[in-house]
Design a protein around this motif. Structure first.
Motif, PDB file in Angstrom:
ATOM      1  N   ASP A 160       5.575  29.556 -29.177  1.00  0.00           N
ATOM      2  CA  ASP A 160       4.233  29.678 -28.605  1.00  0.00           C
ATOM      3  C   ASP A 160       3.506  30.889 -29.171  1.00  0.00           C
ATOM      4  OD1 ASP A 160       4.581  27.406 -27.104  1.00  0.00           O
ATOM      5  OD2 ASP A 160       5.091  28.455 -25.253  1.00  0.00           O
ATOM      6  N   HIS A 167       3.868  33.776 -42.302  1.00  0.00           N
ATOM      7  CA  HIS A 167       2.986  32.616 -42.478  1.00  0.00           C
ATOM      8  C   HIS A 167       2.346  32.611 -43.862  1.00  0.00           C
ATOM      9  CE1 HIS A 167       0.172  29.461 -41.507  1.00  0.00           C
ATOM     10  NE2 HIS A 167      -0.844  30.254 -41.787  1.00  0.00           N
ATOM     11  N   SER A 223       2.486  30.169 -32.824  1.00  0.00           N
ATOM     12  CA  SER A 223       1.385  29.200 -32.861  1.00  0.00           C
ATOM     13  C   SER A 223       0.060  29.849 -32.493  1.00  0.00           C
ATOM     14  CB  SER A 223       1.677  28.039 -31.902  1.00  0.00           C
ATOM     15  OG  SER A 223       2.818  27.321 -32.319  1.00  0.00           O
ATOM     16  N   ARG A 224       0.087  30.707 -31.488  1.00  0.00           N
ATOM     17  CA  ARG A 224      -1.130  31.400 -31.043  1.00  0.00           C
ATOM     18  C   ARG A 224      -1.673  32.314 -32.150  1.00  0.00           C
ATOM     19  NH1 ARG A 224      -1.084  36.473 -28.831  1.00  0.00           N
ATOM     20  NH2 ARG A 224       0.939  36.367 -27.765  1.00  0.00           N
ATOM     21  N   GLY A 268      -6.061  36.014 -29.191  1.00  0.00           N
ATOM     22  CA  GLY A 268      -4.939  35.386 -29.876  1.00  0.00           C
ATOM     23  C   GLY A 268      -4.096  36.364 -30.668  1.00  0.00           C
ATOM     24  N   HIS A 274      -2.940  30.332 -35.205  1.00  0.00           N
ATOM     25  CA  HIS A 274      -4.217  29.676 -34.871  1.00  0.00           C
ATOM     26  C   HIS A 274      -5.380  30.661 -35.017  1.00  0.00           C
ATOM     27  CE1 HIS A 274      -6.971  26.899 -32.914  1.00  0.00           C
ATOM     28  NE2 HIS A 274      -7.326  27.864 -32.083  1.00  0.00           N
ATOM     29  N   SER A 275      -5.203  31.878 -34.527  1.00  0.00           N
ATOM     30  CA  SER A 275      -6.265  32.887 -34.652  1.00  0.00           C
ATOM     31  C   SER A 275      -6.514  33.237 -36.112  1.00  0.00           C
ATOM     32  CB  SER A 275      -5.884  34.144 -33.869  1.00  0.00           C
ATOM     33  OG  SER A 275      -6.076  33.953 -32.497  1.00  0.00           O
ATOM     34  N   TRP A 276      -5.435  33.358 -36.878  1.00  0.00           N
ATOM     35  CA  TRP A 276      -5.546  33.687 -38.299  1.00  0.00           C
ATOM     36  C   TRP A 276      -6.307  32.591 -39.046  1.00  0.00           C
ATOM     37  CZ3 TRP A 276      -5.205  37.416 -41.754  1.00  0.00           C
ATOM     38  CH2 TRP A 276      -4.938  37.121 -43.089  1.00  0.00           C
ATOM     39  N   GLU A 277      -5.965  31.342 -38.796  1.00  0.00           N
ATOM     40  CA  GLU A 277      -6.641  30.238 -39.473  1.00  0.00           C
ATOM     41  C   GLU A 277      -8.122  30.176 -39.080  1.00  0.00           C
ATOM     42  OE1 GLU A 277      -5.459  28.464 -41.853  1.00  0.00           O
ATOM     43  OE2 GLU A 277      -3.383  29.152 -41.740  1.00  0.00           O
ATOM     44  N   ASN A 278      -8.420  30.448 -37.820  1.00  0.00           N
ATOM     45  CA  ASN A 278      -9.825  30.494 -37.403  1.00  0.00           C
ATOM     46  C   ASN A 278     -10.581  31.586 -38.152  1.00  0.00           C
ATOM     47  OD1 ASN A 278      -9.694  28.369 -35.622  1.00  0.00           O
ATOM     48  ND2 ASN A 278      -9.455  29.654 -33.799  1.00  0.00           N
TER      49      ASN A 278
END
Length: 212
Positions: free
Chosen positions: A127, A167, A130-131, A83, A134-138
């Motif tokens: 896109d 972000h 978002s990708r 990601g 998403h990796s950062w939040e995980n």
């Protein structure tokens, strides 16, 4: 804040690549010898200052090779995160600027308005953002104690770091200024920290500093 209760995060851009000036996204181009040396020096200096306890890398060779060498040398855990790869620039990807011909006009439109113009067969900015987010939040939500304290070095790409800065600061990542005016040099480090308590927000201490 004590390092024992605070997570230190270094976002490190890869070094200079071994290729002509171009948009390198999905293209798996290696670093130049100088680029490898610069990236290794940055990692070593950061490790000397605050011991790196974890390395996370984009799987692209321009990040992964030095990440692997550094982690093996210092016996530091290494993980890869797809990601965190650079934006896919479609038909422009990896093509030297001098060889793009008429497509250069389309690239100009992309730089002026990246949220609405994107490379044919490439990734949209929506896109891509978002990708990356998403990796950062995980990463932030990972429950492993190793993630919650210590110093994580994330070796990735200029576009990824720009999206993450926007972000974290709750800025509009669609703003072209992020890509035209925010300088993220090769092998530079953007330093963040986050306290180890519920609802803590990341703090940015420096952006794009060079350590080599």
């Amino acid at each position: 804040m004590s390092h024992a209760t605070t997570r230190i995060i270094s976002l490190i851009r890869h070094g200079k690549v071994a290729g002509a000036p171009a948009l390198y996204g999905r293209t798996d181009i290696a670093l130049s010898t100088q680029g490898e040396q610069d990236l290794m020096r940055t990692l070593s200096k950061l490790h000397e200052h605050t011991a790196i306890t974890q390395v996370i890398s984009s799987p692209k060779i321009r990040c992964a090779k030095v990440a692997g060498e550094f982690s093996r040398e210092h016996k530091i855990p290494l993980a890869f995160d797809a990601g965190l790869q650079e934006m896919d620039f479609g038909i422009w990807d990896g093509v030297p600027f001098d060889a793009l011909g008429d497509e250069w006009n389309n690239i100009e439109q992309f730089w002026h308005n990246p949220a609405s113009a994107h490379a044919p067969q490439g990734e949209t900015l929506q896109d891509f953002a978002s990708r990356v987010i998403h990796s950062w939040e995980n990463f932030l939500n990972h429950k492993n104690t190793q993630h919650n304290t210590g110093h994580s070095a994330i070796i990735c790409h200029g576009g990824v770091i720009r999206i993450l800065i926007a972000h974290v600061l709750q800025l509009d990542w669609r703003n072209p200024a992020l890509f035209k005016q925010l300088q993220i040099d090769y092998a530079s480090c953007t330093r963040l920290s986050i306290a180890n308590y519920d609802q803590a927000q990341p703090q940015i201490h420096s952006i794009g500093l060079q350590h080599y």
